[in-house]
Design a protein around this motif. Structure first.
Motif, short mmCIF file in Angstrom:
data_model
loop_
_atom_site.label_atom_id
_atom_site.label_comp_id
_atom_site.label_asym_id
_atom_site.label_seq_id
_atom_site.Cartn_x
_atom_site.Cartn_y
_atom_site.Cartn_z
N UNK A 227 0.80 -1.06 0.13
CA UNK A 227 0.02 0.06 0.07
C UNK A 227 0.86 1.31 0.13
N UNK A 228 1.97 1.33 0.47
CA UNK A 228 3.07 2.21 0.82
C UNK A 228 3.72 2.96 -0.46
N UNK A 229 3.21 4.04 -1.02
CA UNK A 229 3.87 4.28 -2.36
C UNK A 229 5.19 4.72 -2.35
N UNK A 230 5.81 4.66 -1.23
CA UNK A 230 7.14 5.13 -0.74
C UNK A 230 8.18 3.98 -0.99
N UNK A 231 7.50 2.42 -0.70
CA UNK A 231 8.39 1.51 -0.96
C UNK A 231 8.07 0.93 -2.11
N UNK A 232 7.11 0.88 -2.98
CA UNK A 232 6.81 0.46 -4.20
C UNK A 232 7.18 -1.10 -4.37
N UNK A 233 6.62 -1.91 -3.30
CA UNK A 233 6.70 -3.11 -3.09
C UNK A 233 5.86 -3.75 -4.08
N UNK A 234 5.99 -4.79 -4.77
CA UNK A 234 4.94 -5.53 -5.79
C UNK A 234 4.08 -6.59 -5.04
N UNK A 235 3.04 -6.93 -5.34
CA UNK A 235 2.26 -8.20 -5.02
C UNK A 235 1.86 -8.98 -6.18
N UNK A 236 2.20 -10.03 -6.13
CA UNK A 236 1.95 -11.10 -7.44
C UNK A 236 0.51 -11.22 -7.70
N UNK A 237 -0.30 -11.20 -6.61
CA UNK A 237 -1.64 -11.28 -6.75
C UNK A 237 -2.59 -10.10 -6.97
N UNK A 238 -2.40 -9.21 -6.14
CA UNK A 238 -2.92 -7.97 -5.73
C UNK A 238 -2.79 -7.12 -7.32
N UNK A 239 -1.46 -7.35 -7.96
CA UNK A 239 -1.04 -6.50 -8.91
C UNK A 239 -1.66 -7.05 -10.20
N UNK A 240 -2.41 -8.08 -10.49
CA UNK A 240 -2.73 -8.62 -11.63
C UNK A 240 -4.19 -8.16 -11.88
N UNK A 241 -4.33 -7.99 -13.36
CA UNK A 241 -5.50 -7.42 -13.76
C UNK A 241 -6.37 -8.61 -14.36
N UNK A 242 -7.14 -9.16 -13.34
CA UNK A 242 -7.96 -10.28 -13.53
C UNK A 242 -9.33 -10.02 -14.32
#
Length: 250
Positions: A227-242
């Motif tokens: 959630x934090x825009x300062x860390x730019x951490x990706x998430x394999x499931x949440x970043x997917x466009x299903x």
């Protein structure tokens, strides 16, 4: 013939726009012949369509010959009276229209000049005056056309500038919206982290945390980082466009 008994050319004929009496026609045609030759000598062609026009500087100015009529009242013929009585008409029109013998020549329905017979000056002596007035009318229309074209260019330029400024404004607003969204997500991430700190403290106060609890804490911290825009951490499931396909194949 029109409703006043005056001969005039039909709309579909290529002819002079001339509505004069039969007695006036020879004179009107001689004047028309002189006018047409004068116009064409000056480089202004005369165009014949459903109406007659003179092309001056690319502007078409109408040319019309007209003889007014006077209305007079007269007794209807006996045959008309007999027919009136037979079909019980209460009245029958007895109006007649008599040509005045006065010739009018109009440029652009009178807006481009008008000459007519007067007591001292016949139309024949005013032809050059009409040509000058029609040329002036063409110049006025041409200037008006150019002014409208310039104004249209100005309006288009203003519109293009406004559209460019609007696009710049929209981009600025979208940028601001992203900033606000980032701030919102940052606050959510920090709220989660504050909650997880307290949750972790409570877990340790209750004793050694289990593997399930540790895994949950690790998962929750990863979501806060996502959630934090300062860390730019990706998430394999949440970043997917299903995208769910339509069951009907549409």
């Amino acid at each position: 013939l029109d409703q006043r008994g005056m001969p005039f050319p039909g709309r579909r004929q290529r002819a002079l726009d001339m509505k004069v009496s039969a007695a006036m026609q020879p004179r009107a045609l001689r004047i028309a012949d002189a006018l047409i030759k004068a116009f064409e000598t000056r480089g202004y062609p005369v165009l014949m369509g459903d109406r007659c026009h003179v092309e001056i500087f690319g502007i078409q100015i109408g040319l019309r010959f007209f003889e007014p009529t006077k209305r007079s009242e007269s007794s209807p013929p006996p045959r008309a009276l007999a027919r009136s009585e037979r079909i019980h008409w209460s009245s029958i029109s007895s109006s007649q229209y008599v040509p005045t013998g006065q010739l009018h020549v109009l440029g652009d329905a009178g807006y481009g000049g008008k000459i007519m017979d007067s007591t001292h000056t016949p139309v024949e002596q005013q032809l050059n005056k009409l040509i000058i007035m029609m040329v002036r009318r063409a110049v006025e229309l041409l200037i008006g056309r150019e002014e409208r074209a310039i104004a249209e260019v100005g309006r288009r330029q203003q519109r293009d500038e406004a559209l460019a400024k609007k696009a710049e404004q929209d981009a600025e607003r979208a940028k601001l919206q992203r900033l606000e969204d980032d701030a919102h997500h940052w606050r959510r991430a920090n709220a989660l982290r504050e909650y997880l700190v307290e949750l972790e403290k409570g877990t340790y106060r209750a004793g050694a945390p289990t593997q399930v609890q540790l895994a949950y804490l690790q998962w929750a911290k990863a979501k806060a980082d996502w959630l934090d825009p300062l860390t730019h951490t990706s998430d394999e499931l949440l970043d997917r466009d299903i995208k769910v396909p339509n069951p009907y194949g549409w």
